[in-house]
Scaffold this motif. Structure first.
Motif, PDB file in Angstrom:
ATOM      1  N   TYR A  86     -10.920 -14.821   1.584  1.00 39.27           N
ATOM      2  CA  TYR A  86     -10.411 -16.070   1.039  1.00 39.27           C
ATOM      3  C   TYR A  86     -10.912 -17.265   1.849  1.00 39.27           C
ATOM      4  O   TYR A  86     -11.239 -18.317   1.296  1.00 39.27           O
ATOM      5  CB  TYR A  86      -8.883 -16.034   1.010  1.00 39.27           C
ATOM      6  N   THR A 116     -12.468  -5.901  -2.707  1.00 43.15           N
ATOM      7  CA  THR A 116     -11.938  -4.941  -1.735  1.00 43.15           C
ATOM      8  C   THR A 116     -10.587  -5.402  -1.191  1.00 43.15           C
ATOM      9  O   THR A 116      -9.649  -4.598  -1.075  1.00 43.15           O
ATOM     10  CB  THR A 116     -12.934  -4.750  -0.571  1.00 43.15           C
ATOM     11  N   THR A 117     -10.468  -6.675  -0.870  1.00 48.09           N
ATOM     12  CA  THR A 117      -9.200  -7.189  -0.351  1.00 48.09           C
ATOM     13  C   THR A 117      -8.100  -7.100  -1.380  1.00 48.09           C
ATOM     14  O   THR A 117      -6.966  -6.724  -1.077  1.00 48.09           O
ATOM     15  CB  THR A 117      -9.376  -8.654   0.106  1.00 48.09           C
ATOM     16  N   ASN A 131      -7.017  -3.465  -1.601  1.00 52.30           N
ATOM     17  CA  ASN A 131      -6.293  -3.020  -0.400  1.00 52.30           C
ATOM     18  C   ASN A 131      -4.877  -3.586  -0.341  1.00 52.30           C
ATOM     19  O   ASN A 131      -3.946  -2.946   0.145  1.00 52.30           O
ATOM     20  CB  ASN A 131      -7.048  -3.439   0.863  1.00 52.30           C
ATOM     21  N   ARG A 132      -4.700  -4.795  -0.850  1.00 51.25           N
ATOM     22  CA  ARG A 132      -3.388  -5.441  -0.813  1.00 51.25           C
ATOM     23  C   ARG A 132      -2.565  -5.143  -2.049  1.00 51.25           C
ATOM     24  O   ARG A 132      -1.425  -5.568  -2.147  1.00 51.25           O
ATOM     25  CB  ARG A 132      -3.567  -6.960  -0.664  1.00 51.25           C
ATOM     26  N   GLY A 173      -7.512  -9.561   6.825  1.00 53.14           N
ATOM     27  CA  GLY A 173      -7.581  -9.502   5.371  1.00 53.14           C
ATOM     28  C   GLY A 173      -7.748 -10.867   4.745  1.00 53.14           C
ATOM     29  O   GLY A 173      -8.068 -10.977   3.553  1.00 53.14           O
ATOM     30  N   ARG A 174      -7.554 -11.920   5.511  1.00 54.70           N
ATOM     31  CA  ARG A 174      -7.754 -13.285   5.025  1.00 54.70           C
ATOM     32  C   ARG A 174      -9.226 -13.667   4.987  1.00 54.70           C
ATOM     33  O   ARG A 174      -9.581 -14.710   4.433  1.00 54.70           O
ATOM     34  CB  ARG A 174      -7.017 -14.265   5.952  1.00 54.70           C
ATOM     35  N   SER A 233     -11.102  -3.901   7.686  1.00 54.37           N
ATOM     36  CA  SER A 233      -9.914  -4.715   7.422  1.00 54.37           C
ATOM     37  C   SER A 233      -8.680  -3.868   7.146  1.00 54.37           C
ATOM     38  O   SER A 233      -7.641  -4.394   6.753  1.00 54.37           O
ATOM     39  CB  SER A 233     -10.164  -5.646   6.233  1.00 54.37           C
ATOM     40  N   PHE A 250     -16.235  -8.548  -1.227  1.00 54.39           N
ATOM     41  CA  PHE A 250     -15.160  -8.848  -0.277  1.00 54.39           C
ATOM     42  C   PHE A 250     -13.852  -9.152  -1.007  1.00 54.39           C
ATOM     43  O   PHE A 250     -12.794  -8.626  -0.639  1.00 54.39           O
ATOM     44  CB  PHE A 250     -15.553 -10.031   0.613  1.00 54.39           C
TER      45      PHE A 250
END
Length: 323
Positions: A224, A314-315, A318-319, A220-221, A211, A311
């Motif tokens: 969610y 990590t997202t 990263n954001r 990256g969605r 991602s 998940f």
């Protein structure tokens, strides 16, 4: 005693009923055993913990025996915790994490340091090159608590949260495990954890790689969308009039392992870029889904957040950017 005696002695004791019971009794804990255990713990705290934390761009706050407190960039926390555990046990696979700087060899329970390596030149600790350090070994294990928060969060609050996560790891996952508490600026908290032997950290790393970048194969969605779909099943069940929290375990009319697996693949397809719509890309996507299936099996009788945790965490990291 069985593992401490010669083969002839084991055979002799095994012939006598009363003596045979001695073979499976705990061996005598002698003063020399205590000395060796103290040496193993000291080696880990003095010579291994600091360089490993520094290797992951972290700052060691405290190390004594099997207790370690460190501050790290959020994206390195899981890998650092895993490396510390491998060093504590003298895992031969650890040297691959450091490009051979930690040359443990084939025998577990020892760590040989390369004093000329860059990660050791940044520390005042010095051990002769190739000197084998004894560590607690493969029958020993640790639990870890990780708290992830904003850079301006009160440090003491995060330290206390990490301690609470460590206790949760031991209580909820049966020791030899790790637990993560992620504190978002919005006030939302995500808590999850797993045993070290699961592939949770590997899965988080694989998702991070898939991602990241300008045109990643996976949006990256994805976490969610996955969470929105799976949380529809996160409803309590009632037994004898009492509500019980949802656990990932089959019932007579619902098998979450089959349903979640199919939903995971559905979301992966929906959140795929053009890279994953080729024949080669489909194979890579299926490989990622199989890795998730393996972790899902490890989440048997656990909370939904334990599956979603790698998940979502990590997202968020990263954001986070400068956070």
């Amino acid at each position: 005693w069985r593992d401490q005696l010669a083969r002839e002695a084991v055979e002799y004791f095994g012939q006598h009923e009363m003596l045979a019971a001695l073979l499976d009794a705990p061996r005598h804990i002698s003063p020399s055993y205590h000395l060796q255990l103290s040496e193993a713990l000291a080696n880990f705290a003095l010579y291994l913990a600091g360089p490993i934390v520094e290797y992951f761009d972290g700052q060691l706050i405290y190390a004594g025996g099997d207790d370690v407190v460190a501050m790290l960039p959020a994206e390195n926390a899981l890998n650092c915790a895993q490396a510390l555990r491998m060093a504590f046990r003298g895992d031969p696979n650890l040297h691959t994490e450091f490009d051979g700087a930690l040359d443990i060899g084939e025998q577990t329970g020892f760590a040989g340091l390369d004093a000329d390596a860059e990660i050791f030149s940044r520390t005042k600790r010095f051990v002769p090159r190739g000197y084998p350090l004894i560590v607690p070994g493969k029958r020993a294990d640790i639990s870890a608590g990780i708290a992830i928060g904003h850079m301006h969060s009160p440090l003491q609050n995060l330290v206390e949260a990490a301690r609470a996560a460590e206790k949760r790891a031991k209580k909820e996952y049966g020791k030899a495990a790790f637990a993560v508490s992620l504190f978002k600026r919005s006030g939302e908290t995500i808590q999850w954890g797993s045993k070290w032997e699961s592939n949770a950290i590997e899965l988080a790393g694989e998702f991070a790689a898939l991602s990241a970048g300008d045109k990643p194969p996976l949006s990256g969605r994805f976490p969610y969308a996955l969470a929105e779909l799976l949380r529809a099943y996160d409803t309590p069940t009632y037994k004898n009039g009492k509500a019980e929290p949802f656990k990932i375990t089959p019932t007579t009319d619902f098998d979450p392992f089959k349903v979640f697996s199919e939903d995971f693949r559905h979301v992966a397809r929906q959140q795929s870029s053009e890279k994953w719509k080729t024949e080669e890309g489909k194979k890579e996507r299926e490989q990622f889904c199989r890795l998730a299936d393996d972790y899902l099996k490890d989440c048997d009788n656990r909370r939904l957040d334990d599956f979603l945790g790698p998940f979502l965490t990590t997202t968020f990291i990263n954001r986070g950017g400068g956070e």
